[in-house]
Scaffold this motif. Structure first.
Motif, PDB file in Angstrom:
ATOM      1  N   ASP A  63       0.834  -1.205   0.000  1.00  8.87           N
ATOM      2  CA  ASP A  63       0.000   0.000   0.000  1.00  8.87           C
ATOM      3  C   ASP A  63       0.866   1.251   0.000  1.00  8.87           C
ATOM      4  N   ILE A  64       1.910   1.223   0.820  1.00  8.34           N
ATOM      5  CA  ILE A  64       2.745   2.424   0.962  1.00  8.34           C
ATOM      6  C   ILE A  64       3.308   2.830  -0.405  1.00  8.34           C
ATOM      7  N   VAL A  65       3.909   1.885  -1.113  1.00  4.89           N
ATOM      8  CA  VAL A  65       4.572   2.232  -2.373  1.00  4.89           C
ATOM      9  C   VAL A  65       3.555   2.420  -3.502  1.00  4.89           C
ATOM     10  N   GLU A  66       2.544   1.581  -3.540  1.00  9.81           N
ATOM     11  CA  GLU A  66       1.572   1.695  -4.644  1.00  9.81           C
ATOM     12  C   GLU A  66       0.740   2.968  -4.564  1.00  9.81           C
ATOM     13  N   LYS A  67       0.364   3.355  -3.328  1.00  9.39           N
ATOM     14  CA  LYS A  67      -0.636   4.423  -3.241  1.00  9.39           C
ATOM     15  C   LYS A  67      -0.253   5.624  -2.392  1.00  9.39           C
ATOM     16  N   PHE A 115       5.804  10.835   5.657  1.00 10.45           N
ATOM     17  CA  PHE A 115       4.729  11.332   4.786  1.00 10.45           C
ATOM     18  C   PHE A 115       4.050  10.177   4.071  1.00 10.45           C
ATOM     19  N   ARG A 116       2.739  10.103   4.214  1.00 12.30           N
ATOM     20  CA  ARG A 116       1.986   9.090   3.456  1.00 12.30           C
ATOM     21  C   ARG A 116       0.675   9.711   3.001  1.00 12.30           C
ATOM     22  N   TYR A 117       0.409   9.552   1.720  1.00 15.65           N
ATOM     23  CA  TYR A 117      -0.826  10.124   1.182  1.00 15.65           C
ATOM     24  C   TYR A 117      -1.972   9.159   1.469  1.00 15.65           C
ATOM     25  N   GLU A 118      -2.443   9.194   2.730  1.00 11.13           N
ATOM     26  CA  GLU A 118      -3.518   8.291   3.156  1.00 11.13           C
ATOM     27  C   GLU A 118      -4.781   9.103   3.362  1.00 11.13           C
TER      28      GLU A 118
END
Ligand code: ATP
Ligand code: MG
Length: 421
Positions: A63-67, A115-118
């Protein structure tokens, strides 16, 4: 504000302001003192890295890398990403700086924004802070136990209650392929019961399904084979020894064979700390062993283990359990006019040199309004300097906390105040 642009923080990002910053500082201070008695040293790394640092290590199909990564092309045409976690950068630095040449084991801690675009929600931000540690070059379960013990000491040191440790082993390159096959055959007839993400990528890493939070996958994995039944002898022994050591160290834990973690680099031990007080975003800290990552980054074969603590979640829990207090100055000096204002400044300087927090009133304001301010900021001692006091060399003082008061010679203030603060 007529027509002026009103700027706001970006979605999922927040300002951290006083008095919360005092709590942040005290948590960070506890982390520093506990990690350093365990021999961990601080490293500070860039927040921006080549995208490959993360995609190679965390895994292309996570999830982290894909999205979730903030990835962009910089002015030199390179693909760069804001770090979504700390371990990958630490390993990059370990290899780049030949840190394996330092005496073994090499133990580091870091702290800073990730930073994570969640999708932002309670306990989930797009910029969030982690304090993490990494220990290199010790393959023994004693290091796993020590790292978990240190995390326990840190969380109890900051006063967190109602937390529990879950541990698991997710095997190694010897036994994981057999487990992967067992999972693949378990899910082969259930593809239509998986969420779209897991359906797309489950044959590459079916362990992902065990970490997926969608209701569909949670239902589909009921009765799935357990990794703990598929461990090779070495992994089983490692995991058994870890449990024995944690018991000996009185660290309470439960074994959760379903906890596999959402990053590709883990081998053997994984662990997570959850809290009852956090609702669905209930993980405060998580970590595990990653014995292959240093080699994958081009370094020598080096086992390693680490964890990361989610600061916002820890702070959120601490704020639930105790009211936030503003720290208060030790001394407030109220001065009326000149030259009392100048004298106040000079006295404040002398007291600050002794490490006291001193506030000085605005000598242009009335004494009454200065005292009101001293009261609002909960100053402990107030000294009052006016023309008369300057002439006599004697100051009036008041203790706003217990209402005692008196007079003191100007020349004796430093001695007086160090006796009572
Ligand atoms: P979660 O299951 O909550 O998504 P994670 O497995 O993605 O967590 P890790 O990558 O292991 O989390 O990060 C370690 C810790 O960092 C988590 O236990 C959590 O406390 C914190 N954390 C992770 N993502 C966020 C976020 N978006 N906002 C705030 N804290 C976070
Ligand atoms: Mg996550």
């Amino acid at each position: 504000m007529s027509g002026a642009q009103q700027y706001k923080t970006l979605k999922g990002m927040q300002d951290i302001l006083p008095p919360d910053t005092f709590l942040w500082q005290s948590v960070e201070q506890t982390a520093r003192s506990i990690f350093s008695v365990f021999g961990f040293q601080e490293i500070r790394l860039p927040v921006l890295e080549s995208t490959g640092v993360f995609s190679r290590s965390i895994g292309e199909q996570t999830d982290i890398v894909e999205k979730e990564m903030y990835t962009f092309t910089d002015k030199g045409g390179r693909s760069v990403s804001l770090r979504p976690e700390g371990t990958a950068s630490v390993v990059r630095s370990y290899v780049e700086n030949n840190l394996h040449n330092l005496p073994s084991p090499q133990k580091f801690y870091y702290s800073g924004p990730m930073f994570r675009y969640e999708r932002p929600q309670s306990g989930r931000f797009r910029q969030f802070y982690q304090i993490g540690v990494e220990a290199f070059a010790d393959p023994h379960p004693r290091m796993d136990a020590e790292v978990i013990l240190m995390l326990e000491r840190f969380l109890s040191g900051i006063g967190l209650q109602g937390i529990s440790f879950q541990i698991n082993s997710i095997g190694c390159e010897q036994c994981r392929p057999g487990y992967r096959d067992a999972l693949l055959s378990f899910f082969s007839g259930k593809a239509d019961q998986l969420c779209p993400d897991c359906l797309r990528r489950y044959d590459r890493n079916p362990l992902r399904i065990l970490d997926c939070k969608s209701a569909k996958c949670i239902a589909a994995r009921s009765g799935a084979p357990r990794i703990t039944d598929h461990l090779c002898d070495d992994c089983r022994q490692h995991f058994g020894k870890l449990q024995e050591l944690l018991n000996m160290l009185h660290v309470a834990f439960t074994v959760n064979p379903e906890m596999v973690r959402g990053l590709d680099y883990y081998t053997r031990t994984t662990f997570e700390v959850t809290s009852q007080g956090l609702g669905s975003q209930n993980a405060v800290a998580a970590g595990g062993r990653y014995n292959r990552l240093v080699r994958e980054f081009g370094g020598p074969d080096t086992p390693a283990i680490g964890f990361a603590v989610g600061m916002e979640r820890v702070i959120g829990l601490l704020k639930q359990s105790a009211a936030q207090e503003w720290p208060a100055p030790a001394v407030f000096i109220a001065a009326r006019g000149e030259p009392a204002g100048t004298e106040a400044l000079s006295l404040a300087g002398r007291l600050r040199d002794r490490g006291l927090w001193v506030e000085v009133g605005d000598a242009e304001n009335s004494l009454k309004s200065q005292l009101r301010r001293a009261d609002r900021i909960s100053a402990r001692h107030v000294f009052i300097i006016g023309d008369e006091e300057l002439k006599s060399g004697q100051l009036r003082w008041k203790n706003l906390h217990d209402a005692s008061q008196g007079v003191i010679m100007m020349t004796e203030i430093e001695e007086f105040i160090s006796g009572i603060c």
